[in-house]
Enzyme design. Structure first.
Site, PDB file in Angstrom:
ATOM      1  N   ASP A  48       0.820  -1.221   0.000  1.00 52.16           N
ATOM      2  CA  ASP A  48       0.000   0.000   0.000  1.00 52.16           C
ATOM      3  C   ASP A  48       0.854   1.272   0.000  1.00 52.16           C
ATOM      4  OD1 ASP A  48      -1.971  -1.943   0.404  1.00 52.16           O
ATOM      5  OD2 ASP A  48      -2.097  -1.550   2.559  1.00 52.16           O
ATOM      6  N   GLY A 130     -11.469  -7.981   7.613  1.00 48.52           N
ATOM      7  CA  GLY A 130     -12.857  -8.393   7.473  1.00 48.52           C
ATOM      8  C   GLY A 130     -13.844  -7.630   8.323  1.00 48.52           C
ATOM      9  N   ALA A 171     -14.029   2.473   6.893  1.00 50.55           N
ATOM     10  CA  ALA A 171     -13.139   3.630   7.022  1.00 50.55           C
ATOM     11  C   ALA A 171     -11.673   3.211   6.967  1.00 50.55           C
ATOM     12  CB  ALA A 171     -13.438   4.387   8.317  1.00 50.55           C
ATOM     13  N   ILE A 172     -11.263   2.696   5.783  1.00 49.49           N
ATOM     14  CA  ILE A 172      -9.845   2.415   5.558  1.00 49.49           C
ATOM     15  C   ILE A 172      -9.457   2.956   4.180  1.00 49.49           C
ATOM     16  CG2 ILE A 172      -9.945   0.359   7.013  1.00 49.49           C
ATOM     17  CD1 ILE A 172      -9.600  -1.309   4.442  1.00 49.49           C
ATOM     18  N   ASP A 173      -8.179   2.855   3.851  1.00 48.74           N
ATOM     19  CA  ASP A 173      -7.645   3.289   2.560  1.00 48.74           C
ATOM     20  C   ASP A 173      -7.953   4.756   2.261  1.00 48.74           C
ATOM     21  OD1 ASP A 173      -6.943   0.672   2.474  1.00 48.74           O
ATOM     22  OD2 ASP A 173      -8.005   0.180   0.637  1.00 48.74           O
ATOM     23  N   PHE A 191     -14.565  -2.692  -0.068  1.00 46.88           N
ATOM     24  CA  PHE A 191     -15.655  -3.657  -0.132  1.00 46.88           C
ATOM     25  C   PHE A 191     -16.990  -3.016   0.302  1.00 46.88           C
ATOM     26  CE2 PHE A 191     -12.120  -6.325  -0.725  1.00 46.88           C
ATOM     27  CZ  PHE A 191     -12.549  -7.539  -1.223  1.00 46.88           C
ATOM     28  N   GLU A 231     -11.390  -1.137  -3.598  1.00 44.24           N
ATOM     29  CA  GLU A 231     -10.760  -0.407  -2.494  1.00 44.24           C
ATOM     30  C   GLU A 231      -9.617   0.443  -3.033  1.00 44.24           C
ATOM     31  OE1 GLU A 231      -9.733  -3.531   0.189  1.00 44.24           O
ATOM     32  OE2 GLU A 231      -8.164  -4.364  -1.092  1.00 44.24           O
ATOM     33  N   HIS A 302      -3.188  -1.392  -5.072  1.00 41.38           N
ATOM     34  CA  HIS A 302      -3.135  -0.306  -4.086  1.00 41.38           C
ATOM     35  C   HIS A 302      -2.218   0.801  -4.600  1.00 41.38           C
ATOM     36  CE1 HIS A 302      -4.537   0.916  -0.034  1.00 41.38           C
ATOM     37  NE2 HIS A 302      -3.752   1.929  -0.404  1.00 41.38           N
TER      38      HIS A 302
END
Length: 346
Positions: A48, A130, A171-173, A191, A231, A302
């Site tokens: 990433d 997950g 709430a990521i990336d 996702f 994502e 990513h």
């Protein structure tokens, strides 16, 4: 020679001169074919990645750390974008508020770095695999140079929180896009409901309290075998369009990773983004930018984009096809007919 003959000769000469001018006009040189750079040094175990330049130095930040006494968010540096050196970590450990919100979080994921309002802003995510119990945090610094007396990362706290039991997005990336000094946007997602975006207050780096609209930029059909797999958003502007890059399919599986990068574009930063065929990205659209084409590398994805005066670059990770180990990858990027094109992994 009579007047008619003179006129004919003058006209014929003019036609010949015009023809010569047409055929001798200089042709615009074709853009150099994009290529994946050959990297050396500390390019392994990068996941990433995001890149920025300060002065004569490039800095890459990536997922990692937080285990076995390591710091959090590794830093790599380079003077030429080809030879890389490990240069420490952003934080010694996660802030206390993070471990309170996400007790199972061990490290920071998918950092994003940008410069606005006089400071470098590094957004990062903490979660567990997950789960939609996730946070995006922010740390800032006046400089990226550890040798400077001004070098100090300052924890600015939580920017965004998602909850497993009430949010259909994760709430990521995080990725920050600066439209101009007054219009700053944070996009994120993984996702479920896909990629979302909110306006940021440039003065605080946090979500705007005046504009609370939540925009949906990209998603996929969750009924499919790899349901909802989108994502790692990254937005750039080129010409008259905004471009949204995202990663499709599965990461983090070594030689079995199926990650690939796709893109869409829009006249407005808030969308709607569509691919080359006009399919909206919120309906699963996305035109392929890079995917695995040989057994040597798997799951390129990513992505991040670096725009420089001399040209643009796509930064991403890919997994060695034999060992499954992740490596930093950088490709030059050209634009053909309004769409990005990068090199192929060897």
């Amino acid at each position: 020679m009579n007047m008619t003959q003179c006129k004919f000769l003058v006209l014929a000469a003019g036609v010949l001169l015009a023809s010569a001018a047409i055929w001798s006009a200089p042709q615009k040189p074709a853009a150099k074919a994009p290529e994946v750079l050959q990297l050396t040094g500390d390019a392994a175990d990068v996941h990433d990645p995001v890149i920025i330049k300060e002065g004569d130095t490039y800095y890459v930040y990536c997922t990692g750390g937080g285990r076995g006494g390591q710091g959090v968010i590794p830093i790599r540096t380079s003077k030429d974008m080809r030879s890389w050196t490990m240069a420490g970590y952003v934080m010694e450990k996660l802030p206390d508020w993070v471990t309170t919100e996400i007790p199972g979080g061990r490290g920071a994921w998918a950092p994003d770095i940008s410069f606005y309002s006089g400071r470098y802003h590094l957004y990062y995510a903490v979660s567990t695999f997950g789960s939609r119990n996730s946070v995006i945090g922010l740390t800032t610094n006046e400089t990226l140079d550890p040798a400077s007396p001004k070098y100090k990362w300052v924890d600015e706290g939580m920017v965004l929180r998602s909850y497993q039991d009430k949010d259909d997005w994760n709430a990521i990336d995080p990725n920050l896009f600066i439209e101009d000094k007054d219009n700053v946007w944070l996009n994120w997602g993984s996702f479920w409901g896909g990629i979302k975006m909110r306006r940021i207050d440039p003065a605080t780096g946090k979500l705007s309290t005046k504009d609370t609209e939540l925009y949906s930029l990209s998603s996929r059909d969750r009924a499919q075998p790899i349901g909802g797999s989108v994502e790692a958003p990254f937005i750039v502007r080129h010409g008259d369009y905004f471009y949204l890059f995202v990663s499709f399919d599965r990461c983090c599986r070594g030689v079995n990773s199926t990650y690939n990068v796709v893109v869409g574009r829009s006249r407005k930063v808030t969308g709607p983004y569509v691919d080359k065929d006009g399919k909206p990205m919120p309906q699963g659209g996305g035109s392929l930018v890079i995917a695995s084409t040989t057994p040597n590398w798997k799951g390129p994805g990513h992505e991040a984009v670096l725009q420089e005066p001399g040209g643009d670059y796509l930064i991403f990770h890919a997994y060695n096809g034999t060992t499954g180990r992740s490596f930093l990858q950088i490709s030059t990027m050209i634009w053909e007919d309004g769409w990005p094109k990068v090199g192929a992994l060897p």
